[in-house]
Design a protein around this motif. Structure first.
Motif, PDB file in Angstrom:
ATOM      1  N   VAL A  18      38.349  14.992  40.218  1.00 20.36           N
ATOM      2  CA  VAL A  18      39.362  15.198  41.257  1.00 20.36           C
ATOM      3  C   VAL A  18      39.664  13.873  41.951  1.00 20.36           C
ATOM      4  O   VAL A  18      38.757  13.092  42.251  1.00 20.36           O
ATOM      5  N   HIS A  19      40.943  13.642  42.178  1.00 25.03           N
ATOM      6  CA  HIS A  19      41.352  12.431  42.904  1.00 25.03           C
ATOM      7  C   HIS A  19      42.623  12.735  43.688  1.00 25.03           C
ATOM      8  O   HIS A  19      43.314  13.714  43.423  1.00 25.03           O
ATOM      9  N   GLY A  20      42.905  11.895  44.657  1.00 28.68           N
ATOM     10  CA  GLY A  20      44.116  12.054  45.451  1.00 28.68           C
ATOM     11  C   GLY A  20      45.365  11.711  44.660  1.00 28.68           C
ATOM     12  O   GLY A  20      45.298  11.135  43.570  1.00 28.68           O
ATOM     13  N   ASP A  21      46.531  12.040  45.210  1.00 32.74           N
ATOM     14  CA  ASP A  21      47.788  11.831  44.494  1.00 32.74           C
ATOM     15  C   ASP A  21      48.368  10.429  44.706  1.00 32.74           C
ATOM     16  O   ASP A  21      49.577  10.231  44.695  1.00 32.74           O
ATOM     17  N   ASP A  22      47.488   9.443  44.910  1.00 37.02           N
ATOM     18  CA  ASP A  22      47.925   8.055  44.919  1.00 37.02           C
ATOM     19  C   ASP A  22      47.574   7.436  43.573  1.00 37.02           C
ATOM     20  O   ASP A  22      46.932   8.063  42.742  1.00 37.02           O
ATOM     21  N   ILE A  23      48.018   6.223  43.345  1.00 38.43           N
ATOM     22  CA  ILE A  23      47.809   5.576  42.060  1.00 38.43           C
ATOM     23  C   ILE A  23      46.662   4.578  42.161  1.00 38.43           C
ATOM     24  O   ILE A  23      46.624   3.745  43.065  1.00 38.43           O
ATOM     25  N   THR A  24      45.725   4.664  41.220  1.00 39.00           N
ATOM     26  CA  THR A  24      44.589   3.743  41.180  1.00 39.00           C
ATOM     27  C   THR A  24      44.562   3.070  39.820  1.00 39.00           C
ATOM     28  O   THR A  24      44.607   3.745  38.792  1.00 39.00           O
ATOM     29  N   MET A  25      44.481   1.735  39.815  1.00 41.41           N
ATOM     30  CA  MET A  25      44.536   0.992  38.555  1.00 41.41           C
ATOM     31  C   MET A  25      43.482  -0.102  38.502  1.00 41.41           C
ATOM     32  O   MET A  25      42.972  -0.540  39.518  1.00 41.41           O
ATOM     33  N   THR A  26      43.184  -0.536  37.284  1.00 43.08           N
ATOM     34  CA  THR A  26      42.278  -1.653  37.072  1.00 43.08           C
ATOM     35  C   THR A  26      43.025  -2.956  37.348  1.00 43.08           C
ATOM     36  O   THR A  26      44.235  -2.961  37.613  1.00 43.08           O
ATOM     37  N   ALA A  27      42.294  -4.065  37.232  1.00 42.18           N
ATOM     38  CA  ALA A  27      42.914  -5.376  37.430  1.00 42.18           C
ATOM     39  C   ALA A  27      44.004  -5.627  36.388  1.00 42.18           C
ATOM     40  O   ALA A  27      44.949  -6.390  36.632  1.00 42.18           O
ATOM     41  N   GLU A  28      43.879  -4.962  35.229  1.00 42.64           N
ATOM     42  CA  GLU A  28      44.880  -5.132  34.168  1.00 42.64           C
ATOM     43  C   GLU A  28      46.053  -4.166  34.312  1.00 42.64           C
ATOM     44  O   GLU A  28      46.960  -4.148  33.465  1.00 42.64           O
ATOM     45  N   GLY A  29      46.040  -3.332  35.342  1.00 41.44           N
ATOM     46  CA  GLY A  29      47.148  -2.404  35.561  1.00 41.44           C
ATOM     47  C   GLY A  29      47.025  -1.100  34.804  1.00 41.44           C
ATOM     48  O   GLY A  29      48.014  -0.390  34.611  1.00 41.44           O
ATOM     49  N   VAL A  30      45.801  -0.748  34.375  1.00 45.07           N
ATOM     50  CA  VAL A  30      45.572   0.500  33.632  1.00 45.07           C
ATOM     51  C   VAL A  30      45.207   1.609  34.604  1.00 45.07           C
ATOM     52  O   VAL A  30      44.393   1.419  35.511  1.00 45.07           O
ATOM     53  N   ASP A  31      45.819   2.784  34.425  1.00 47.86           N
ATOM     54  CA  ASP A  31      45.499   3.954  35.231  1.00 47.86           C
ATOM     55  C   ASP A  31      44.023   4.295  35.030  1.00 47.86           C
ATOM     56  O   ASP A  31      43.589   4.564  33.908  1.00 47.86           O
ATOM     57  N   THR A  32      43.253   4.279  36.114  1.00 42.19           N
ATOM     58  CA  THR A  32      41.805   4.493  35.986  1.00 42.19           C
ATOM     59  C   THR A  32      41.445   5.922  35.582  1.00 42.19           C
ATOM     60  O   THR A  32      40.292   6.192  35.244  1.00 42.19           O
ATOM     61  N   TYR A  33      42.404   6.820  35.605  1.00 40.47           N
ATOM     62  CA  TYR A  33      42.121   8.220  35.267  1.00 40.47           C
ATOM     63  C   TYR A  33      42.831   8.680  33.987  1.00 40.47           C
ATOM     64  O   TYR A  33      42.903   9.876  33.717  1.00 40.47           O
ATOM     65  N   HIS A  34      43.337   7.740  33.180  1.00 39.00           N
ATOM     66  CA  HIS A  34      44.126   8.144  32.012  1.00 39.00           C
ATOM     67  C   HIS A  34      43.309   8.912  30.980  1.00 39.00           C
ATOM     68  O   HIS A  34      43.833   9.803  30.300  1.00 39.00           O
ATOM     69  N   LEU A  35      42.020   8.624  30.866  1.00 37.10           N
ATOM     70  CA  LEU A  35      41.192   9.314  29.860  1.00 37.10           C
ATOM     71  C   LEU A  35      40.957  10.771  30.232  1.00 37.10           C
ATOM     72  O   LEU A  35      41.092  11.669  29.379  1.00 37.10           O
ATOM     73  N   VAL A  36      40.592  11.023  31.490  1.00 40.70           N
ATOM     74  CA  VAL A  36      40.331  12.414  31.897  1.00 40.70           C
ATOM     75  C   VAL A  36      41.632  13.202  32.031  1.00 40.70           C
ATOM     76  O   VAL A  36      41.643  14.425  31.851  1.00 40.70           O
ATOM     77  N   LYS A  37      42.727  12.511  32.322  1.00 40.50           N
ATOM     78  CA  LYS A  37      44.029  13.186  32.370  1.00 40.50           C
ATOM     79  C   LYS A  37      44.415  13.669  30.974  1.00 40.50           C
ATOM     80  O   LYS A  37      44.878  14.807  30.790  1.00 40.50           O
ATOM     81  N   SER A  38      44.225  12.814  29.975  1.00 40.00           N
ATOM     82  CA  SER A  38      44.578  13.162  28.595  1.00 40.00           C
ATOM     83  C   SER A  38      43.755  14.341  28.080  1.00 40.00           C
ATOM     84  O   SER A  38      44.225  15.130  27.253  1.00 40.00           O
ATOM     85  N   ALA A  39      42.533  14.462  28.584  1.00 38.13           N
ATOM     86  CA  ALA A  39      41.639  15.546  28.145  1.00 38.13           C
ATOM     87  C   ALA A  39      41.786  16.796  29.006  1.00 38.13           C
ATOM     88  O   ALA A  39      41.017  17.751  28.848  1.00 38.13           O
ATOM     89  N   ASN A  40      42.759  16.806  29.912  1.00 36.80           N
ATOM     90  CA  ASN A  40      42.971  17.936  30.824  1.00 36.80           C
ATOM     91  C   ASN A  40      41.727  18.261  31.648  1.00 36.80           C
ATOM     92  O   ASN A  40      41.419  19.423  31.904  1.00 36.80           O
ATOM     93  N   ARG A  41      41.020  17.198  32.051  1.00 36.68           N
ATOM     94  CA  ARG A  41      39.846  17.389  32.912  1.00 36.68           C
ATOM     95  C   ARG A  41      40.045  16.612  34.219  1.00 36.68           C
ATOM     96  O   ARG A  41      39.145  15.948  34.716  1.00 36.68           O
ATOM     97  N   TYR A  42      41.242  16.724  34.728  1.00 37.19           N
ATOM     98  CA  TYR A  42      41.629  16.001  35.953  1.00 37.19           C
ATOM     99  C   TYR A  42      42.432  16.932  36.852  1.00 37.19           C
ATOM    100  O   TYR A  42      43.320  17.651  36.388  1.00 37.19           O
TER     101      TYR A  42
END
Length: 385
Positions: A113-137
């Protein structure tokens, strides 16, 4: 029943195992949790409503410095602060900056679970893209009107707009955005914050709603509790051990300013109320408590003991001891929290690293703007299609 049943839940998505027993739903939340404030607490409160246990993963100082710049608090301090929030069940240090399915599985968590703001790595990658893709977000609403960036900005700019009084008290900030993005005209939709607007519903959500039981020993403490920190947490934990029910009296902004000066309090009364209510050692808060602990206050709340820390006690009007009544009744206790952290020390940390934090927040705002614009373009493309 059709479908698979492997003990992780029913095939219909419910939280009951096939044998009819309820499965404990474990929710994963992670982040920096630097300068923990009521916005963090509100996110964890919402996460708790989605399951049975909340497990919080905290990034190391090294990971935070690499991805967004130096944290204000050490990882040890951040772990302690998160552990003190009433909706948190477990804390795990060393959570990866990009949330993985492995970290969910290793901690037996069903989803993140995370808030509806955007969180990214230094490279600009969505920090939650893996769990989002697996529908566990799952997503919860971010608390408008507060962010760590906003609080840092208040300290660096030494503004006093956050506790304006009278007709201007609830005005939304209109001044131009600074390079700290501390006001509502800042370009980033998340770094820029509007004046926090309190509601009775929000206070009810943060309160446990429990009254003292007959025979409970009631403890009372009072103060500013500004920028709620580990020193406050240790003090409240020790005070709570003097009785069964802990009441915290919060002084108004003008009263705090009268004895602390400068631009204190950094957080206004409404913000401080929620920060203190989120603490697991606190049962009740008196909003706008009198500076002097009066006989009426002691009698009304049936207070058995009044505690104060080792910080100096300012006399009211330069001559009245605010703790004269509890001292006369022999119910006053000075206690040592064992922690020398103060709000002033936090401000000193911020000021001493001013340029680093300004660079950090500029970079954060730039990435948020780029991500927000990309998200808007994606939505427009989907709509057109």
């Amino acid at each position: 029943m059709n479908g698979n049943c492997n003990g992780n839940g029913n095939s219909d998505g419910s939280n009951n195992k096939c044998n009819g027993t309820k499965k404990e739903v474990r929710v994963w939340c992670d982040g920096c949790y630097d300068m923990v404030h009521f916005g963090h607490a509100n996110s964890l409160r919402q996460a708790k409503a989605l399951g049975d246990k909340v497990i919080v993963g905290i990034h190391t100082d090294e990971e935070i410095t690499k991805n967004k710049g130096p944290p204000v608090f050490t990882e040890k301090e951040r772990v302690k602060m998160v552990s003190g929030i009433k909706w948190v069940d477990e804390v795990v240090l060393g959570a990866p900056y990009v949330t993985t399915l492995e970290v969910l599985d290793d901690n037996n968590c069903d989803f993140c679970v995370h808030g509806d703001d955007i969180t990214m790595t230094a490279e600009g990658v969505d920090t939650y893209h893996l769990v989002k893709s697996a529908n566990r977000y799952k997503e919860v609403k971010r608390t408008a009107g507060v962010s760590t960036t906003d609080l840092v900005g208040r300290m660096l700019l030494l503004t006093r707009n956050h506790f304006r009084q009278g007709s201007a008290e609830y005005d939304i900030e209109k001044e131009g955005s600074s390079n700290m993005g501390q006001d509502s005209t800042a370009k980033s939709p998340w770094t820029g914050c509007s004046q926090f607007l309190p509601t009775t519903q929000k206070i009810i959500q943060f309160s446990d709603g429990k009254s003292p039981n007959p025979g409970d020993k009631i403890v009372y403490v009072a103060g500013a509790f500004d920028l709620f920190h580990v020193g406050h947490l240790d003090f409240l934990e020790k005070a709570s051990k003097f009785g069964d029910y802990l009441i915290v009296g919060l002084h108004t902004d003008p009263v705090v300013n009268s004895y602390k000066g400068s631009n204190y309090p950094i957080m206004n009364l409404h913000e401080r109320v929620l920060s203190v209510l989120a603490c697991k050692f606190v049962n009740e808060v008196v909003i706008g408590a009198p500076y002097c602990v009066t006989e009426d206050l002691v009698d009304h709340f049936k207070i058995d003991i009044v505690c104060h820390g080792r910080t100096p006690i300012a006399l009211e009007n330069g001559k009245i001891d605010p703790y004269a009544v509890p001292k006369t009744r022999a119910i006053f206790e000075l206690l040592d929290s064992g922690n020398d952290m103060t709000t002033e020390r936090i401000v000193e940390r911020i000021i001493s690293h001013r340029l680093e934090y300004e660079r950090r927040n500029k970079a954060k705002e730039k990435k948020e703007i780029e991500a927000f614009e990309a998200l808007q373009r994606q939505k427009q493309t989907q709509k057109a299609g």
